[in-house]
Design a protein around this motif. Structure first.
Motif, mmCIF file in Angstrom:
data_model
loop_
_atom_site.group_PDB
_atom_site.id
_atom_site.type_symbol
_atom_site.label_atom_id
_atom_site.label_comp_id
_atom_site.label_asym_id
_atom_site.label_seq_id
_atom_site.Cartn_x
_atom_site.Cartn_y
_atom_site.Cartn_z
ATOM 1 N N ARG A 45 43.579 36.794 49.684
ATOM 2 C CA ARG A 45 42.413 37.668 49.513
ATOM 3 C C ARG A 45 41.169 36.817 49.756
ATOM 4 O O ARG A 45 41.155 35.631 49.406
ATOM 5 N N GLU A 171 40.296 43.126 39.278
ATOM 6 C CA GLU A 171 39.289 42.069 39.423
ATOM 7 C C GLU A 171 39.991 40.845 39.998
ATOM 8 O O GLU A 171 41.127 40.548 39.615
ATOM 9 N N ALA A 196 35.510 39.117 43.138
ATOM 10 C CA ALA A 196 35.559 40.449 43.759
ATOM 11 C C ALA A 196 36.208 41.433 42.804
ATOM 12 O O ALA A 196 36.922 41.049 41.878
ATOM 13 N N TYR A 197 35.942 42.716 43.065
ATOM 14 C CA TYR A 197 36.705 43.800 42.446
ATOM 15 C C TYR A 197 37.653 44.325 43.512
ATOM 16 O O TYR A 197 37.446 44.094 44.711
ATOM 17 N N THR A 198 38.687 45.040 43.085
ATOM 18 C CA THR A 198 39.652 45.570 44.049
ATOM 19 C C THR A 198 39.957 47.032 43.762
ATOM 20 O O THR A 198 39.835 47.489 42.622
ATOM 21 N N PRO A 203 40.161 44.216 48.124
ATOM 22 C CA PRO A 203 38.726 44.064 47.842
ATOM 23 C C PRO A 203 37.861 45.030 48.652
ATOM 24 O O PRO A 203 36.862 45.543 48.156
ATOM 25 N N GLY A 204 38.229 45.239 49.903
ATOM 26 C CA GLY A 204 37.480 46.199 50.725
ATOM 27 C C GLY A 204 36.459 45.552 51.634
ATOM 28 O O GLY A 204 36.095 44.386 51.509
ATOM 29 N N TYR A 207 33.330 42.804 51.394
ATOM 30 C CA TYR A 207 33.510 41.377 51.109
ATOM 31 C C TYR A 207 33.846 40.628 52.402
ATOM 32 O O TYR A 207 34.386 41.218 53.352
ATOM 33 N N SER A 210 37.391 40.760 54.649
ATOM 34 C CA SER A 210 38.240 41.732 53.939
ATOM 35 C C SER A 210 38.229 43.099 54.608
ATOM 36 O O SER A 210 38.702 44.072 54.029
ATOM 37 N N THR A 214 41.360 46.769 53.134
ATOM 38 C CA THR A 214 40.616 47.887 52.553
ATOM 39 C C THR A 214 41.558 49.057 52.303
ATOM 40 O O THR A 214 42.325 49.439 53.194
ATOM 41 N N ARG A 293 31.177 49.622 41.394
ATOM 42 C CA ARG A 293 30.453 48.406 41.036
ATOM 43 C C ARG A 293 30.145 48.422 39.541
ATOM 44 O O ARG A 293 30.232 49.467 38.898
ATOM 45 N N THR A 307 33.271 46.862 45.270
ATOM 46 C CA THR A 307 34.530 47.073 45.993
ATOM 47 C C THR A 307 34.483 48.449 46.652
ATOM 48 O O THR A 307 33.854 49.367 46.122
#
Length: 579
Positions: A45, A171, A196-198, A203-204, A207, A210, A214, A293, A307
């Motif tokens: 990631r 996370e 990052a958040y996922t 993560p999408g 980022y 990434s 996604t 977020r 994310t």
């Protein structure tokens, strides 16, 4: 004549017994078996590969699907170097506390090379919950959805969706999370924030490197989708929205709620929210960002990133020969609140109400046997001699309930309670009120030190409890998502400032309050809950911000056995892990 009549009577009674058994069998659940192998898996990631702890090599882990009334047998085998436990978050665990999972509370952890079968029945619950590790910070990667369908032939109290999609927020840290928390607890400072958040492990596209990592949700025009939202992040409450689409909230924490429309959902760690997404009647010439977020109110730093997943429509097949097939559709972005928008958070939470109808009554305890007032918040502990600490004024960060920072025992509380061997493990003198009074949300006191201890509250079976949880401004006011194991509770009131025992209770909602297992104590405010202690065992209560749990913002309720056999905790299973 007499013997013939007797034969007919016996035959009729047998038929009646068989019929009643069939009726019970029809409504009784089935047994579902799962095998969870806890093993390391290399995962990439944010341009970096690391070895993470997983179930069956997956992140998120496997989805558990059951119906209300089903029994679950989940065999967990530990192949990693860490001690492991799993918690089935929100499952009532009626008389099955041995399967609840918090380490050193209901069980000793599963050690390397060992296994344990979690054995419990889903009673009187349906909806979305989730499972996660309940030891140290392993839940950073050990988590997955639990989908509980209604009994066969029982409908949802809302239109049947075309499809159901779990969306689980997580996370992600580039570094090893076990090293991060271990280092923080040694130095007394705050642990490093996540990178990052996922969404469903991805993560999408917002980022670095990434874009391909996604989550995509494909929808058909005119169809309705049930999104099962789960916040499995460690330390952050989240705002979630889908560009140009409204969502209808129909359930929170596996309890149906009065439906309401919103463009934004607030979901704290430990909470689940089911929403209906109605796809547009015609496939639009756009794709849509689904983004999450943080909502952050505390004094510390936090991961202020977003994310995102993509919602795309199945285009009309007849358009395949047109140029539009190859044309990249514009990507529309949702508008999310600013990170500290407490006004939005408060309004959103107040919209969540129980159905409180004949089919789904809200069984709020009207009479209260025991009242408790708990202060919830941060504090500090002295730094050990000849050592430099990274907390405020050379102290160590701590967190507490009624100024008691919980010390995890070396033997599980439930075993000690069941075997009547609590001496040296825990004491029963947990304070029912703050040990000293101060202006909880005003200027903090000069002494920010907390006490340490392994203390519990003991409740007789069937005690109705009212608990007011008050945030404090020591170190800084902050929203705290509090999770109670073993029970659902009713959120009867909340407000800002200091709770007023004379004025506030008259405004309590005892008609249709939200029924939950995790509630946000408002930043600089209070929340009041009620529950019936009808589940014998030892039940953990803690902040679901993992850093606060690590610092001691946790305690336990001991509910004694009732008089009847159906009100007693059965003995532990033979494979219960040993400490």
């Amino acid at each position: 004549m007499g013997s013939a009549f007797l034969r007919i009577l016996v035959t009729a009674l047998c038929a009646l017994w068989i019929f009643s058994e069939l009726v019970v069998a029809k409504h009784a659940g089935i047994t579902r078996h799962y095998k969870f192998d806890i093993k390391l898996q290399n995962v990439t990631r944010l341009c970096r590969t690391k070895s993470i702890v997983t179930v069956n090599g997956q992140i998120p882990g496997p989805r558990i699907i059951a119906r209300e009334g089903d029994r679950l047998l989940i065999k967990v085998v530990n192949h990693v170097q860490y001690n492991v436990t799993l918690h089935w978050h929100g499952i009532r665990q009626l008389r099955s506390g041995w399967a609840d999972g918090p380490a050193y509370v209901t069980q000793c952890p599963i050690q390397t090379g060992q296994s344990y079968v979690y054995n419990f029945t889903v009673t009187g619950q349906r909806g979305t919950l989730f499972w996660h590790a309940h030891i140290s910070w392993l839940r950073a990667t050990l988590y997955g959805p639990i989908v509980i369908l209604p009994k066969k032939g029982v409908s949802y109290p809302f239109p049947l969706p075309h499809k159901e999609v779990p969306i689980i927020f997580g996370e992600w840290w580039k570094a090893d999370t076990e090293k991060i928390i271990s280092q923080a607890l040694k130095t007394g400072g705050a642990p490093n924030i996540s990178d990052a958040y996922t969404i469903n492990g991805h993560p999408g596209l917002l980022y670095n490197c990434s874009a391909k990592d996604t989550f995509k949700l494909k929808v058909k025009p005119g169809k309705t989708y049930l999104l099962r939202l789960i916040n499995a992040a460690l330390n952050d409450e989240l705002f979630f929205s889908i560009a140009n689409h409204s969502l209808t909230v129909v359930e929170a924490d596996a309890v149906y709620v009065k439906p309401f429309k919103t463009h934004i959902v607030l979901i704290t760690p430990g909470q689940t929210t089911n929403v209906l997404l109605m796809a547009k009647a015609k496939a639009p010439n756009s794709t849509f960002l689904m983004a999450a977020r943080p909502y952050a109110t505390g004094p510390g730093s936090f991961d202020n990133t977003t994310t995102a997943g993509i919602l795309e429509y199945d285009q009309n097949p007849s358009a395949t020969n047109s140029k539009s097939k190859n044309k990249k559709l514009p990507l529309l972005k949702p508008s999310l609140p600013v990170f500290n928008d407490t006004t939005f958070a408060t309004k959103f939470v107040k919209k969540i109400r129980s159905l409180a109808n004949a089919r789904f009554p809200a069984k709020v305890p009207k009479k209260v046997d025991r009242r408790f007032f708990f202060t919830i918040g941060l504090g500090s502990l002295p730094c050990s001699q000849n050592k430099t600490c990274q907390g405020p004024n050379n102290t160590m960060f701590a967190a507490s309930v009624n100024n008691v920072s919980f010390v995890q025992p070396n033997i599980a509380l439930l075993q000690s309670h069941f075997l009547n061997r609590s001496k040296g493990v825990y004491t029963t003198d947990f304070p029912t009120n703050p040990p000293f009074k101060f202006n909880y949300t005003g200027t903090p006191p000069s002494n920010t030190m907390t006490a340490k201890g392994t203390k519990v509250v003991v409740l007789p079976f069937n005690t109705s409890v009212e608990l007011v949880m008050q945030d404090t401004s020591i170190i800084g006011a902050e929203s705290h998502p509090l999770h109670l194991h073993g029970f659902n509770f009713f959120v009867v009131g909340q407000g800002f400032g200091n709770f007023d025992p004379k004025k506030d209770p008259v405004k309590f909602n005892l008609v249709d309050p939200a029924e939950r297992n995790t509630v946000g104590v408002p930043s600089g405010g209070w929340v009041a809950i009620r529950f019936l202690a009808d589940n014998p065992g030892v039940w953990f209560m803690h902040c679901h911000l993992e850093v606060h749990t690590s610092w001691g913002l946790k305690m336990a309720w001991v509910v004694n056995d009732g008089k009847r056999p159906s009100q007693k905790l059965p003995p532990p299973p033979s494979d219960l892990p040993k400490c």
